[in-house]
Design a protein around this motif. Structure first.
Motif, PDB file in Angstrom:
ATOM      1  N   ILE A 151       0.865  -1.173   0.000  1.00  0.00           N
ATOM      2  CA  ILE A 151       0.000   0.000   0.000  1.00  0.00           C
ATOM      3  C   ILE A 151       0.902   1.222   0.000  1.00  0.00           C
ATOM      4  O   ILE A 151       1.795   1.355   0.839  1.00  0.00           O
ATOM      5  CB  ILE A 151      -0.959   0.007   1.202  1.00  0.00           C
ATOM      6  CG1 ILE A 151      -1.931  -1.175   1.093  1.00  0.00           C
ATOM      7  CG2 ILE A 151      -1.728   1.325   1.272  1.00  0.00           C
ATOM      8  CD1 ILE A 151      -2.960  -1.246   2.201  1.00  0.00           C
ATOM      9  N   LEU A 152       0.665   2.114  -0.956  1.00  0.00           N
ATOM     10  CA  LEU A 152       1.595   3.178  -1.272  1.00  0.00           C
ATOM     11  C   LEU A 152       0.846   4.502  -1.372  1.00  0.00           C
ATOM     12  O   LEU A 152      -0.184   4.582  -2.036  1.00  0.00           O
ATOM     13  CB  LEU A 152       2.238   2.851  -2.624  1.00  0.00           C
ATOM     14  CG  LEU A 152       3.395   3.665  -3.161  1.00  0.00           C
ATOM     15  CD1 LEU A 152       4.628   3.504  -2.271  1.00  0.00           C
ATOM     16  CD2 LEU A 152       3.723   3.194  -4.584  1.00  0.00           C
ATOM     17  N   GLY A 153       1.336   5.548  -0.686  1.00  0.00           N
ATOM     18  CA  GLY A 153       0.634   6.809  -0.867  1.00  0.00           C
ATOM     19  C   GLY A 153       0.871   7.866   0.186  1.00  0.00           C
ATOM     20  O   GLY A 153       1.939   7.963   0.786  1.00  0.00           O
ATOM     21  N   ASP A 154      -0.196   8.634   0.431  1.00  0.00           N
ATOM     22  CA  ASP A 154      -0.138   9.828   1.274  1.00  0.00           C
ATOM     23  C   ASP A 154      -0.726   9.549   2.650  1.00  0.00           C
ATOM     24  O   ASP A 154      -0.743   8.408   3.119  1.00  0.00           O
ATOM     25  CB  ASP A 154      -0.847  10.985   0.570  1.00  0.00           C
ATOM     26  CG  ASP A 154      -2.281  10.639   0.190  1.00  0.00           C
ATOM     27  OD1 ASP A 154      -2.861   9.697   0.775  1.00  0.00           O
ATOM     28  OD2 ASP A 154      -2.840  11.321  -0.692  1.00  0.00           O
ATOM     29  N   SER A 155      -1.241  10.590   3.308  1.00  0.00           N
ATOM     30  CA  SER A 155      -1.747  10.440   4.670  1.00  0.00           C
ATOM     31  C   SER A 155      -2.946   9.500   4.755  1.00  0.00           C
ATOM     32  O   SER A 155      -3.141   8.825   5.773  1.00  0.00           O
ATOM     33  CB  SER A 155      -2.127  11.807   5.243  1.00  0.00           C
ATOM     34  OG  SER A 155      -3.083  12.454   4.414  1.00  0.00           O
TER      35      SER A 155
ATOM     36  N   LEU B 231      -6.751   1.874   6.292  1.00  0.00           N
ATOM     37  CA  LEU B 231      -6.889   1.119   5.048  1.00  0.00           C
ATOM     38  C   LEU B 231      -6.110  -0.186   5.105  1.00  0.00           C
ATOM     39  O   LEU B 231      -6.628  -1.241   4.724  1.00  0.00           O
ATOM     40  CB  LEU B 231      -6.411   1.971   3.868  1.00  0.00           C
ATOM     41  CG  LEU B 231      -6.528   1.322   2.495  1.00  0.00           C
ATOM     42  CD1 LEU B 231      -7.979   1.070   2.127  1.00  0.00           C
ATOM     43  CD2 LEU B 231      -5.841   2.179   1.432  1.00  0.00           C
ATOM     44  N   LEU B 232      -4.873  -0.141   5.578  1.00  0.00           N
ATOM     45  CA  LEU B 232      -4.050  -1.341   5.642  1.00  0.00           C
ATOM     46  C   LEU B 232      -4.715  -2.449   6.447  1.00  0.00           C
ATOM     47  O   LEU B 232      -4.874  -3.580   5.968  1.00  0.00           O
ATOM     48  CB  LEU B 232      -2.688  -1.009   6.255  1.00  0.00           C
ATOM     49  CG  LEU B 232      -1.789  -2.201   6.567  1.00  0.00           C
ATOM     50  CD1 LEU B 232      -1.356  -2.890   5.286  1.00  0.00           C
ATOM     51  CD2 LEU B 232      -0.572  -1.763   7.381  1.00  0.00           C
ATOM     52  N   GLY B 233      -5.112  -2.128   7.680  1.00  0.00           N
ATOM     53  CA  GLY B 233      -5.697  -3.140   8.544  1.00  0.00           C
ATOM     54  C   GLY B 233      -7.003  -3.689   8.002  1.00  0.00           C
ATOM     55  O   GLY B 233      -7.280  -4.894   8.093  1.00  0.00           O
TER      56      GLY B 233
ATOM     57  N   HIS C  92       1.366 -11.096   2.747  1.00  0.00           N
ATOM     58  CA  HIS C  92       2.625 -10.491   3.180  1.00  0.00           C
ATOM     59  C   HIS C  92       2.538  -9.018   2.799  1.00  0.00           C
ATOM     60  O   HIS C  92       2.632  -8.667   1.621  1.00  0.00           O
ATOM     61  CB  HIS C  92       3.800 -11.172   2.493  1.00  0.00           C
ATOM     62  CG  HIS C  92       3.847 -12.661   2.694  1.00  0.00           C
ATOM     63  ND1 HIS C  92       4.328 -13.240   3.850  1.00  0.00           N
ATOM     64  CD2 HIS C  92       3.425 -13.675   1.896  1.00  0.00           C
ATOM     65  CE1 HIS C  92       4.226 -14.558   3.752  1.00  0.00           C
ATOM     66  NE2 HIS C  92       3.679 -14.850   2.582  1.00  0.00           N
ATOM     67  N   TYR C  93       2.344  -8.159   3.774  1.00  0.00           N
ATOM     68  CA  TYR C  93       2.001  -6.780   3.483  1.00  0.00           C
ATOM     69  C   TYR C  93       3.099  -5.800   3.871  1.00  0.00           C
ATOM     70  O   TYR C  93       3.910  -6.053   4.764  1.00  0.00           O
ATOM     71  CB  TYR C  93       0.701  -6.384   4.184  1.00  0.00           C
ATOM     72  CG  TYR C  93       0.764  -6.406   5.702  1.00  0.00           C
ATOM     73  CD1 TYR C  93       1.202  -5.302   6.421  1.00  0.00           C
ATOM     74  CD2 TYR C  93       0.377  -7.539   6.424  1.00  0.00           C
ATOM     75  CE1 TYR C  93       1.261  -5.313   7.809  1.00  0.00           C
ATOM     76  CE2 TYR C  93       0.438  -7.562   7.808  1.00  0.00           C
ATOM     77  CZ  TYR C  93       0.879  -6.453   8.489  1.00  0.00           C
ATOM     78  OH  TYR C  93       0.946  -6.470   9.865  1.00  0.00           O
TER      79      TYR C  93
END
Length: 233
Positions: free
Chosen positions: A39-43, A57-59, A72-73
């Motif tokens: 996962i790539l990006g801003d705030s 978002l990740l969780g 595998h994150y």
């Protein structure tokens, strides 16, 4: 223009600055076929607006994928980042392949005055590099949120930034439609004080949940990743 500039300067001085939430930014969860996720990006990618990565978002994405994959994150996100900033990060990122990359960028490009043409060129280059240099089989490109709904922004600044965000979002969707390795993520959700963070600018847990629903659904629908995986599991 003087009014817009004055409003922008006032907001920079007075806005509530929320921290990026704690929680692991890399690890492994779930069972099933291995899936390497970036996962790539801003705030918003970093989860600003909630108190822990579990609700960001990740969780929320990894929780939805965990019954189907061993995920595998890795999260690589920094508050205030523009697309050009992220492109420079890739030069320092270890040469590791990812199956899926989720990109969340654009709001800072709008607020910091990046031109639409330049932004689209950078977005296209970013997608190319993720596929060619990092082996991404699928890139989920998050569209821009409706900034016209952001409670923090006063009028007429809200209207101006909202219109620009809509232009960026339309152009992004048109560009991504031409690619076979990517799709644009759209969330049909009205934003407001009821579902955004206390700063009136970042998502709250409910928005992250809706966003994660769509991201996970798009990943699950991407057939090449699902060979041999029970889709009804």
């Amino acid at each position: 223009m003087p009014v817009l500039l004055g409003q922008a300067l006032y907001l920079r001085r007075t806005v509530l600055r929320l921290p990026e939430p704690p929680g692991p930014r890399s690890g492994t969860v779930g069972t099933g076929r291995p899936l390497r996720l970036l996962i790539l990006g801003d705030s918003s990618a970093a989860g600003v607006g909630v108190s822990h990565q579990d609700d960001a978002l990740l969780g929320q994405v990894t929780r939805r994928l965990a019954p189907h994959f061993t995920v595998h994150y890795k999260l690589l996100a920094v508050t205030g980042s523009r697309t050009g900033d992220v492109l420079s990060w890739l030069d320092d990122l270890p040469s590791v392949d990812f199956d899926v990359v989720v990109v969340a960028l654009g709001v800072n490009d709008v607020t910091k005055g990046v031109s639409l043409r330049r932004w689209l060129r950078q977005q296209s280059l970013l997608l190319d590099r993720l596929v060619k240099d990092f082996g991404a089989k699928y890139v989920a490109v998050s569209g821009l949120p409706p900034m016209r709904d952001f409670p923090l922004l006063p009028q007429p600044l809200r209207w101006v930034l909202g219109r620009q965000a809509e232009r960026f979002d339309r152009a992004l969707h048109q560009m991504v439609q031409l690619r076979k390795d990517s799709s644009a993520i759209t969330i049909d959700l009205r934003l407001g004080l009821h579902n955004m963070s206390p700063d009136g600018f970042h998502p709250g847990a409910a928005v992250y949940a809706a966003w994660a629903d769509e991201v996970a659904a798009q990943i699950m629908a991407h057939a090449p990743l699902l060979d041999g995986v029970d889709r009804t599991a």
